[in-house]
Design an enzyme around this catalytic site. Structure first.
Site, PDB file in Angstrom:
ATOM      1  N   GLY A  17       0.797  -1.225   0.000  1.00  0.00           N
ATOM      2  CA  GLY A  17       0.000   0.000   0.000  1.00  0.00           C
ATOM      3  C   GLY A  17       0.831   1.277   0.000  1.00  0.00           C
ATOM      4  N   SER A  18       0.329   2.280   0.692  1.00  0.00           N
ATOM      5  CA  SER A  18       0.943   3.616   0.623  1.00  0.00           C
ATOM      6  C   SER A  18       2.322   3.716   1.240  1.00  0.00           C
ATOM      7  CB  SER A  18       0.013   4.647   1.283  1.00  0.00           C
ATOM      8  OG  SER A  18      -1.158   4.831   0.499  1.00  0.00           O
ATOM      9  N   THR A  19       2.773   2.668   1.929  1.00  0.00           N
ATOM     10  CA  THR A  19       4.141   2.697   2.464  1.00  0.00           C
ATOM     11  C   THR A  19       5.173   2.705   1.337  1.00  0.00           C
ATOM     12  OG1 THR A  19       4.187   0.275   2.632  1.00  0.00           O
ATOM     13  CG2 THR A  19       3.485   1.494   4.579  1.00  0.00           C
TER      14      THR A  19
END
Length: 407
Positions: A290-292
């Site tokens: 995801g956004s990591t």
């Protein structure tokens, strides 16, 4: 005539028997008298072969402790109650007494004690007090011997990390399996004298002492492990999720400080060892980060020099169309600095940056930091990451990869 012939045969038979007995006694006399010490040693050796046996002395398994020395796994001495059915004098009262102490079904116990074998287990890993009660019955053919049982003080809080051993104290999951050779002790050996039915009657000598396995210290902090477990369990319950995982790392060293999964299991209760509970999802399952991933996308753009630290990205009108797909932000953020693209986790801003980066450059950076690789933690069943080849990346896939989907 017939009687005379029969008498001759009988005399010849007796003569042959007498000659054989004479040869036997002559050989014994030679070994004991004429051959001196050598003959005596030969006879002693033959006798030893029939009564002397080597027995294994079990060795304790090494402890597992956290970074502060708190116990996570240790072995404690217990007893195995066994029987020699050939020596056991079967009677119903004795069976009832044994079944009551050992908490075994009487029919099953009776079947074992009626076996024609010379050795049968009655019950493994028995509490020493119970084993002593069995021995106090003074039943012929019933014995006890030492072995070890593994205990896990952290129970369900660290079960996926520590794993467990089988009844023979061999690692089956987790750290117990990954470091089985290191944790396993080296069994000792002793020489014992056994009687005609194979039961030990006397210890003769210690041949080799048992050596306990090595202690293993982990980077885990059990207090942080417990706190992480509690928070994950609460979150899974609150969101009615089927499962969940959480890993806490030291950002400076990369050490794993906590690793938990839901659902979990109490490793001290073997009835809970079901696949749905024992699956170490944090290490076995693949999941999208995801956004990591967004910081790595921006790093690739900076490295490729398609943006600068002071660049501004226009995310108006808060969405972007790629083919028949539309990527949207929670709202129209307008013009954002690079820092704000990250702090607001803008999908639109990240997508625009990613589309300006050559696909091979972004994939190269992703590969350099470890995406798609095997982490080599040593844990059994650890999954291998997935990172598709850049030649297959279409604009929508490049956008999805930039915010952590599809890898």
């Amino acid at each position: 005539m017939i009687n005379a012939s029969r008498n001759i045969r009988v005399k010849l038979l007796w003569a042959a028997l007498a000659l054989a007995m004479f040869a036997l006694f002559a050989r014994l006399a030679y070994l004991q008298i004429s051959d001196g010490d050598k003959g005596h040693l030969f006879i002693k050796h033959q006798g030893d072969l029939r009564v002397l046996r080597k027995e294994t002395i079990p060795a304790g398994r090494g402890e597992i402790v956290d970074r502060h020395g708190n116990l996570l796994a240790y072995s404690t001495p217990v007893q195995t109650v066994w029987a020699n059915p050939r020596a056991f004098e079967y009677n119903q009262h004795a069976v009832e007494q044994l079944a009551g102490i050992l908490d075994i079904d009487q029919a099953l116990l009776a079947k074992r004690l009626r076996s024609k074998k010379g050795f049968v287990y009655l019950k493994r890993q028995v509490d020493p007090d119970k084993a002593q009660r069995v021995l106090s019955l003074d039943l012929a053919g019933v014995h006890a011997q030492r072995e070890y049982k593994r205990y896990y003080p952290a129970a369900e809080f660290a079960s996926h990390l520590i794993g467990f051993t089988d009844i023979e104290d061999r690692g089956q999951e987790g750290v117990e399996l990954a470091y089985d050779e290191m944790l396993s002790g080296e069994p000792g050996q002793r020489q014992v004298m056994r009687n005609a039915i194979g039961e030990p009657i006397r210890d003769i000598q210690l041949l080799r002492p048992a050596n306990e396995g090595a202690k293993l210290q982990l980077a885990i902090d059990i207090n942080l492990q417990y706190a992480t477990y509690r928070e994950l369990k609460t979150a899974v319950h609150r969101h009615q999720a089927r499962s969940g995982s959480a890993i806490v790392l030291d950002a400076q060293t990369g050490e794993v400080l906590a690793l938990v999964n839901q659902p979990s299991y109490n490793v001290n209760d073997r009835t809970q060892l079901l696949p749905v509970n024992t699956r170490n999802r944090a290490l076995v399952d693949l999941f999208e980060p995801g956004s990591t991933v967004k910081p790595f996308t921006l790093a690739a753009a900076l490295q490729a020099q398609v943006i600068r630290a002071n660049s501004v990205i226009d995310t108006t009108p808060g969405k972007i169309r790629l083919g028949n797909k539309v990527i949207v932000d929670p709202k129209n953020y307008g013009r954002l600095s690079i820092r704000e693209v990250l702090s607001k986790s803008s999908q639109v801003g990240t997508t625009k940056i990613a589309l300006a980066v050559p696909p091979e450059s972004m994939r190269e950076l992703f590969a350099d930091v470890g995406f798609g690789e095997y982490c080599a933690t040593g844990f059994p069943g650890e999954g291998v990451g997935f990172l598709p080849h850049h030649r297959k990346w279409q604009p929508m896939q490049r956008a999805a990869l930039s915010f952590g989907h599809g890898l």
